[in-house]
Design a protein around this motif. Structure first.
Motif, PDB file in Angstrom:
ATOM      1  N   ASP A   1     -32.661   5.154  14.139  1.00 52.34           N
ATOM      2  CA  ASP A   1     -32.162   5.902  15.294  1.00 52.34           C
ATOM      3  C   ASP A   1     -32.612   5.279  16.610  1.00 52.34           C
ATOM      4  O   ASP A   1     -31.857   5.265  17.589  1.00 52.34           O
ATOM      5  CB  ASP A   1     -32.600   7.365  15.203  1.00 52.34           C
TER       6      ASP A   1
ATOM      7  N   ASN B   1     -30.307   2.469  17.228  1.00 58.43           N
ATOM      8  CA  ASN B   1     -29.005   2.951  17.681  1.00 58.43           C
ATOM      9  C   ASN B   1     -29.019   3.224  19.183  1.00 58.43           C
ATOM     10  O   ASN B   1     -28.063   2.910  19.902  1.00 58.43           O
ATOM     11  CB  ASN B   1     -28.609   4.220  16.927  1.00 58.43           C
TER      12      ASN B   1
ATOM     13  N   THR C   1     -30.054  10.178   8.158  1.00 58.91           N
ATOM     14  CA  THR C   1     -31.057  10.590   9.148  1.00 58.91           C
ATOM     15  C   THR C   1     -30.725  11.927   9.798  1.00 58.91           C
ATOM     16  O   THR C   1     -31.527  12.436  10.582  1.00 58.91           O
ATOM     17  CB  THR C   1     -31.233   9.525  10.249  1.00 58.91           C
TER      18      THR C   1
ATOM     19  N   ASP D   1     -28.345  12.896  11.979  1.00 58.58           N
ATOM     20  CA  ASP D   1     -27.832  12.974  13.350  1.00 58.58           C
ATOM     21  C   ASP D   1     -26.584  13.846  13.473  1.00 58.58           C
ATOM     22  O   ASP D   1     -26.496  14.693  14.360  1.00 58.58           O
ATOM     23  CB  ASP D   1     -27.518  11.564  13.870  1.00 58.58           C
TER      24      ASP D   1
END
Length: 249
Positions: free
Chosen positions: A34, A37, A73, A75
């Motif tokens: 993340d 990202n 994850t 999100d």
């Protein structure tokens, strides 16, 4: 390329080997996925995921079963739970156990009884047919060796009237910007990966996999071939990403 081969980035590899190679990529970067990202997209991935959930419009006042694939994850799943009502239940499915561990740790006790994490393959979902009201997959479909199989499975597990939504990288359609985007992707992103995760090769693969993904029109045809109707797509950020939609009717 033969029927027994597929692509892994710009390489041609035996079809049976791709999943293992992809698994290793995400196992390597899971703990900082993340963060990367955020760095790679300058935070834009958050807005793209917000747009995906806004397109879904999960209900606040009725039962809603949702499947988020390749969402280890959490999100997208967390966004759906935050935007929906207390009767929404989300299954997060990912083939990579390390990514799922990150998601479960992030979820903590916030969504007790409303979320579960399942380690499984998108091509062979261990789920009953006609079970889910909606299915999302964000930045995951291009890593599936048999995309057509994953799309058929998405269609199978959705209820009649269910919706398929896919957020995926696309083709930049603005002259000059496409060259800038390519230069950034191939020169900067692998170096960022090396600095943040100690793994440049995984991010080199991810950049290459974007270039190998079908055009929006070609992918729309694949969604239709899996049985979906009213298939559409819209691009965001000058074509960097696209949201694909289809309905099981």
């Amino acid at each position: 390329m033969t029927d027994e081969n597929t692509h892994f980035g710009f390489q041609s590899v035996p079809l049976g080997e791709k999943q293992g190679k992809v698994n290793e990529v995400f196992r390597s970067v899971a703990s900082r996925y993340d963060l990367m990202n955020d760095l790679m997209s300058a935070g834009l991935h958050r807005l793209w995921k917000d747009a995906l959930v806004s397109t879904l419009r999960p209900p606040r006042d009725r039962p809603f079963r949702h499947l988020d694939v390749a969402g280890g994850t959490g999100d997208v799943a967390f966004r759906i739970l935050d935007e929906s009502g207390p009767q929404t239940r989300v299954t997060v499915l990912d083939i990579n156990g390390e990514m799922l561990k990150v998601g479960a740790e992030r979820a903590g006790h916030r969504y007790e009884g409303r979320i579960d994490f399942v380690e499984a393959n998108a091509e062979e979902l261990p789920l009953e047919s006609k079970t889910y009201d909606a299915y999302t997959i964000a930045f995951g479909i291009r890593n599936v060796p048999r995309i057509d199989a994953a799309l058929r499975e998405a269609h199978r597990v959705l209820k009649p009237g269910g919706r398929f939504l896919c957020l995926e990288f696309s083709k930049v359609d603005v002259p000059v910007l496409d060259k800038v985007y390519d230069a950034y992707s191939f020169n900067v992103i692998p170096r960022l990966g090396a600095m943040v995760t100690g793994d440049a090769e995984s991010y080199q693969y991810l950049v290459e996999s974007i270039r190998r993904f079908p055009t929006p029109a070609a992918f729309a045809r694949m969604i239709e071939e899996a049985g979906f109707k009213r298939v559409t797509h819209r691009t965001l950020t000058a074509g960097v990403v696209a949201i694909h939609s289809g309905w099981k009717i």
